[in-house]
Design an enzyme around this catalytic site. Sequence first.
Site, PDB file in Angstrom:
ATOM      1  N   ASP A  72       9.390 -33.657 -14.842  1.00  0.00           N
ATOM      2  CA  ASP A  72      10.002 -33.927 -14.531  1.00  0.00           C
ATOM      3  C   ASP A  72      10.337 -34.608 -13.454  1.00  0.00           C
ATOM      4  OD1 ASP A  72      12.693 -34.050 -15.708  1.00  0.00           O
ATOM      5  OD2 ASP A  72      13.697 -33.179 -13.943  1.00  0.00           O
ATOM      6  N   GLU A  90       7.764 -38.230 -15.967  1.00  0.00           N
ATOM      7  CA  GLU A  90       8.798 -38.883 -16.217  1.00  0.00           C
ATOM      8  C   GLU A  90       9.292 -40.362 -14.788  1.00  0.00           C
ATOM      9  OE1 GLU A  90      13.659 -39.137 -16.338  1.00  0.00           O
ATOM     10  OE2 GLU A  90      12.649 -37.138 -15.332  1.00  0.00           O
TER      11      GLU A  90
HETATM   12  C1  GLC Z   1      15.263 -35.849 -16.402  1.00  0.00           C
HETATM   13  C2  GLC Z   1      15.338 -35.502 -17.376  1.00  0.00           C
HETATM   14  C3  GLC Z   1      16.935 -34.748 -17.253  1.00  0.00           C
HETATM   15  C4  GLC Z   1      17.109 -34.466 -16.374  1.00  0.00           C
HETATM   16  C5  GLC Z   1      17.056 -34.572 -14.648  1.00  0.00           C
HETATM   17  C6  GLC Z   1      17.220 -34.089 -13.426  1.00  0.00           C
HETATM   18  O1  GLC Z   1      15.734 -36.601 -15.869  1.00  0.00           O
HETATM   19  O2  GLC Z   1      14.997 -35.717 -18.037  1.00  0.00           O
HETATM   20  O3  GLC Z   1      17.049 -34.499 -18.603  1.00  0.00           O
HETATM   21  O4  GLC Z   1      19.154 -33.697 -16.226  1.00  0.00           O
HETATM   22  O5  GLC Z   1      15.523 -35.428 -14.936  1.00  0.00           O
HETATM   23  O6  GLC Z   1      16.079 -32.795 -13.953  1.00  0.00           O
END
Ligand code: GLC
Length: 530
Positions: free
Chosen positions: A201, A265
């Site tokens: 994440d 991500e």
């Molecule tokens: C990322 C996740 C999302 C979450 C954010 C904070 O973007 O995919 O769902 O709200 O991180 O952790």
Amino acid sequence: MSVGEWWREGVIYQAYPRSFQDSNGDGVGDLQGVIDRLDYLQWLGVDAVWLNPITVSPDADVGYDVADYCAVQPVFGDLATVDALVAEAAKRDIKVVLDIVPNHSSDRHPWFVDARSARASAHRDWYVWADPKPDGSPPNNWLSAFGGPAWTLDAHTGQYYLHNFLPEQPDLNWWNPAVRDAFDDIYRFWFDRGVAGFRIDVAHGIVKDKELRDNPLPTKDDPPWVHTHGQRSVYNVERPEVHEVLRRWRAVANAYDPQRILLGETYVRDVRSMGLFYGQGDELHLAFNFSYIHAPFEADVLARVVAESETIIPADGWPVWTASNHDVSRVMSRWAGGDERKLRCALLSLLTLRGTPVLYYGDEIGMPDTPLRESDLQDPLGKRFWPAPRGRDPERTPMHWSREPGGGFTKDGARPWLPVGDAAARNVEDQRRDPSSTLNFVHDLIATRRRQPDLRTGAYTQLQAAAGVWAWQRGRDTTIALNLTDKPVSVPAMKGTVIISTTRARDGERVDGGLALNPWEGAICSSAST
Ligand code: GLC
Ligand code: CA
């Protein structure tokens, strides 16, 4: 998959655990539910399943606020269920990828509870603290990705703490070596249990500017979402020092046999900086491509994003593509506008570009976003900004397994955590029986990838085609074309035999002197097959 590396050649399936399958009728999907559906995933032909966070969480941000990184949220199961899942998946040649949230913890995590107890506490420096400005306002202008200032004053100790997301998600201080050590141990804890890798994440954003400098305003070159946000987040995300941490994690992953994978991500402003996250083959294995998911469904734009991505990803790096996820409107609603023909074109590109496809649960049956009422909302973003933005719940609703009440997701009469929506319209059971369904199209596409080395590893070359047509070659013998227009077209560059087409009516057709495509039709041709 024995040849090559599974994470390059295989297909990853994202199962949002709360919504995949509820095994005990409490209305919430769980790990036993995932186990119960492994036969389905095996039939579909995927190589790995990625689960959104299953760790202990007060659910301020539905699992993305972690209060214990090494224990399972009871509603999902326990460590024994994870072990059973890993073992049962392995029997079916499926790997399990989990989600790790290193940017922030929950404010209920014992580290933060201790940190905020006193300035001199043992974990104070595990988070990012700063004094108020002389007028009492936050230390700098950073904004939370979820709106409002990225700082909350802790009245008890008189300092602000940083949160790039909700105040319930305090950012960890990645300059602190103790934080780095703690996460190495968390990775190892799960890798030791046989977990094949992690989706990380906010992988681009964990390290913050040491001097906490103000962010500048957006510039004209920034994408629209940067303008909506109101500033260029150059100091609270995408710091160059993040790469050092990624290299460290890669070393942890590389120490395992088989090597564990890191899927990041990487929500970066510019596709060009995405390439940096592969390092010299010593950072992420796969860096999510948000330029693709946020592009309009238009041939020239998609072709440009792919061409650019192909250029910026280093030679030993590997692309990854995804058309939906738990943060973005589903491909059936977003790109396809409910049109089955468009959906199939989108799925065809997802599964035939050079790179690893990540298929979001439900996309294989063309599930649309589920319309919700305000009272249904669970996502803090939706609750805060309803009706616009509407939050992320519509793309997180339960999987449609069958047309029975509860959609086959939960027991009849149970109250699902989010409404099931119209499971009669599209569901696995009906579509599996129908050879012409989208589900069978996806199944056959995945099987085609497995059979055709060109589709797994062949180079991507864009081909000449008319406006509104996106055509490309993979490897030596395989060509793909999508007609993203309302008019019939002919694609002269397509050659050989149609091995699979979006309508299925064309499968097996010989192509001489170009392939004629109907509006919103696509096909794969092979000049090797007869
Ligand atoms: C990322 C996740 C999302 C979450 C954010 C904070 O973007 O995919 O769902 O709200 O991180 O952790
Ligand atoms: Ca359950």
